[in-house]
Design a protein around this motif. Structure first.
Motif, PDB file in Angstrom:
ATOM      1  N   GLN A  49      -5.521 -10.364  11.367  1.00 33.22           N
ATOM      2  CA  GLN A  49      -6.692 -10.188  12.506  1.00 33.22           C
ATOM      3  C   GLN A  49      -6.876  -8.692  13.030  1.00 33.22           C
ATOM      4  N   VAL A  50      -5.947  -7.735  12.646  1.00 37.21           N
ATOM      5  CA  VAL A  50      -6.066  -6.389  12.832  1.00 37.21           C
ATOM      6  C   VAL A  50      -6.124  -6.039  11.492  1.00 37.21           C
ATOM      7  N   VAL A  51      -6.907  -4.729  11.257  1.00 37.02           N
ATOM      8  CA  VAL A  51      -7.016  -4.198  10.084  1.00 37.02           C
ATOM      9  C   VAL A  51      -6.186  -2.870  10.210  1.00 37.02           C
ATOM     10  N   THR A  52      -5.048  -2.701   9.532  1.00 35.00           N
ATOM     11  CA  THR A  52      -4.258  -1.399   9.790  1.00 35.00           C
ATOM     12  C   THR A  52      -4.632  -0.298   8.790  1.00 35.00           C
ATOM     13  N   PRO A  53      -3.827   0.735   9.326  1.00 35.30           N
ATOM     14  CA  PRO A  53      -4.647   1.991   8.519  1.00 35.30           C
ATOM     15  C   PRO A  53      -4.045   2.029   7.017  1.00 35.30           C
ATOM     16  N   VAL A  54      -4.916   2.337   6.045  1.00 34.24           N
ATOM     17  CA  VAL A  54      -4.419   2.474   4.759  1.00 34.24           C
ATOM     18  C   VAL A  54      -4.109   4.205   4.246  1.00 34.24           C
ATOM     19  N   GLU A  55      -3.110   4.144   3.712  1.00 32.59           N
ATOM     20  CA  GLU A  55      -2.749   5.658   3.039  1.00 32.59           C
ATOM     21  C   GLU A  55      -3.100   5.371   1.618  1.00 32.59           C
ATOM     22  N   VAL A  56      -4.017   6.144   1.143  1.00 32.69           N
ATOM     23  CA  VAL A  56      -4.636   6.226  -0.310  1.00 32.69           C
ATOM     24  C   VAL A  56      -3.461   6.606  -0.989  1.00 32.69           C
ATOM     25  N   GLU A  57      -3.322   5.952  -2.414  1.00 27.82           N
ATOM     26  CA  GLU A  57      -2.333   6.589  -3.342  1.00 27.82           C
ATOM     27  C   GLU A  57      -2.616   7.780  -3.504  1.00 27.82           C
ATOM     28  N   GLY A  58      -1.401   8.694  -3.501  1.00 29.22           N
ATOM     29  CA  GLY A  58      -1.826  10.194  -3.752  1.00 29.22           C
ATOM     30  C   GLY A  58      -1.860  10.929  -2.611  1.00 29.22           C
ATOM     31  N   ASN A  59      -2.181  10.298  -1.507  1.00 28.62           N
ATOM     32  CA  ASN A  59      -2.174  11.014   0.063  1.00 28.62           C
ATOM     33  C   ASN A  59      -1.075  11.230   0.627  1.00 28.62           C
ATOM     34  N   TYR A  60      -0.815  12.251   1.550  1.00 31.80           N
ATOM     35  CA  TYR A  60       0.288  12.327   2.372  1.00 31.80           C
ATOM     36  C   TYR A  60      -0.468  12.373   3.666  1.00 31.80           C
ATOM     37  N   HIS A  61      -0.412  11.141   4.464  1.00 32.80           N
ATOM     38  CA  HIS A  61      -1.168  10.770   5.711  1.00 32.80           C
ATOM     39  C   HIS A  61      -0.174  11.426   6.678  1.00 32.80           C
ATOM     40  N   VAL A  62      -0.928  12.296   7.862  1.00 29.23           N
ATOM     41  CA  VAL A  62      -0.020  12.969   8.834  1.00 29.23           C
ATOM     42  C   VAL A  62      -0.178  12.206  10.092  1.00 29.23           C
ATOM     43  N   PHE A  63      -1.066  10.910   9.955  1.00 32.57           N
ATOM     44  CA  PHE A  63      -1.294  10.259  11.291  1.00 32.57           C
ATOM     45  C   PHE A  63      -1.161  11.051  12.604  1.00 32.57           C
ATOM     46  N   HIS A  64      -2.294  11.742  12.465  1.00 31.65           N
ATOM     47  CA  HIS A  64      -2.872  12.300  13.803  1.00 31.65           C
ATOM     48  C   HIS A  64      -3.235  11.244  14.727  1.00 31.65           C
ATOM     49  N   GLN A  65      -3.764  10.293  14.277  1.00 26.17           N
ATOM     50  CA  GLN A  65      -3.895   8.899  15.157  1.00 26.17           C
ATOM     51  C   GLN A  65      -3.568   7.888  14.250  1.00 26.17           C
TER      52      GLN A  65
END
Ligand SMILES: *Cc1c(COP(=O)(O)O)cnc(C)c1O
Length: 369
Positions: A271-287
């Protein structure tokens, strides 16, 4: 319970003694503009970005504008970018009297879709400006390939993504220049406005340094039109105190993001689409940004429960009144327009507690049940 979108008070409490001491030193030194604190920060942030040059400027918007200007972007040129970003990205292009040319986004990452860039390239195209929205890098390999083929500059708007990496590359490492914002709410935030450009090119770095001091070199001799855009010593001193903690804060953001995703999936499934971290990326989740139906109703409901949220961004740039002369209309970028109706960012800062997060998810769950 009240859960703010962002709360900087605990971070300040931890760093207060160091902050007061460093500010006292700046004031005692009477050196307020382009002194040792700015030099140190420029060096540290450049090294952190794996490039030789850092140029401190007044804010992240000027960083974009100066990077474009130093790259020779001027009236009549076109710069390709995303319509799903903060205004400053396209504003900087327009301030060079150049034309922002928008390209729709990837629905999963919210970043510019490289597969749609090439069809927008014309004789006037001079640069591509990807934005690493919410703290995750754009898909840089195809962007750099297109840029190389068509001889274009690539300037990364990394205002939200200091510390993010793409296939092991830091922001700024692959492109011609990357820009950071140290606006107080950013992952590395000053106590006022501040920004920086990082670049691997010595000639660009030199032009940027000249532009930030009215285009003057030597002093009082002006060959290019610059303006006053400097990162001041007080802000640099504050950022020097914070900078050593940045990686730790990024790790905490990532943990919080993982916990949100686990809790949301467990209670609401698809019911909610959560954020995806693409493979190879390091996501720093500003939001931490989810996609939902009935987004505006959810936001209102959460507000009533004491949970602050933000919409980044409710109006895509191609539909902004100030850009109406560019001739875009509703329906031009369907993926962006859908994201603008569905995206909502939940409270996110390194000190957010597990209890607060559980409460946020409980409230979201209550709304959809
Ligand atoms: C914050 C931000 C900017 C502008 O930075 P300022 O320091 O506020 O001028 C530019 N682009 C993006 C994507 C941002 O989030």
């Amino acid at each position: 319970m009240k859960v703010p979108m962002l709360d900087l008070s605990e971070q300040y409490a931890t760093l207060r003694d160091e902050m007061l001491q460093t500010l006292d030193e700046v004031m005692k030194s009477s050196r307020f503009i382009l002194g040792d604190n700015v030099k140190k920060l420029e060096q540290d942030v450049a090294t952190y970005s794996n490039v030789p040059y850092g140029i401190g400027v007044a804010n992240g918007s000027d960083a974009l504008h100066i990077a474009l200007q130093a790259s020779g972007i001027t009236a009549g040129d076109e710069v390709i970018t995303t319509p799903f970003t903060f205004f400053a990205t396209a504003g900087a292009i327009a301030r060079c009297n150049a034309t922002p040319v928008f390209v729709d986004i990837d629905p999963v990452t919210f970043n510019i879709d490289p597969a749609r860039i090439e069809e927008k390239i014309t004789d006037k195209t001079k640069a591509i400006m990807p934005v690493h929205l919410y703290g995750q890098c754009s898909d840089m390999d195809p962007i750099m390939e297109i840029a190389k083929k068509h001889n274009l500059y690539v300037i990364e708007d990394a205002a939200q993504a200091i510390g993010a990496t793409y296939k092991g590359n830091t922001v700024g490492q692959l492109s011609d220049a990357a820009t950071y914002s140290f606006f107080p709410t950013k992952n590395l935030g000053a106590y006022g406005d501040a920004g920086m450009i990082v670049t691997k090119h010595e000639d660009l770095a030199e032009k940027m340094r000249v532009i930030r001091v009215h285009g003057s070199k030597p002093k009082y001799y002006h060959h290019v039109l610059g303006y006053n855009s400097r990162l001041d010593e007080m802000q640099a001193a504050i950022l020097n105190v914070k900078f050593p903690h940045l990686n730790d804060w990024s790790e905490k953001r990532r943990k919080i993001a993982n916990r949100y995703t686990e809790l949301l999936k467990a209670s609401l499934g698809e019911q909610v689409v959560t954020p995806v971290e693409v493979e190879g990326n390091y996501h720093v989740f500003h939001q931490y940004t989810i996609r939902v139906e009935k987004r505006d109703e959810l936001q209102k409901f959460l507000g009533e429960q004491g949970v602050s949220t933000m919409i980044y961004y409710p109006q895509p740039l191609h539909l902004q009144p100030v850009f109406k002369d560019l001739g875009y209309k509703e329906g031009d970028f369907p993926i962006t327009e859908k994201a603008a109706k569905e995206a909502i960012s939940l409270p996110m800062f390194p000190e957010l507690t597990e209890e607060q997060q559980k409460y946020v998810v409980e409230c979201v769950t209550k709304f959809y049940q």
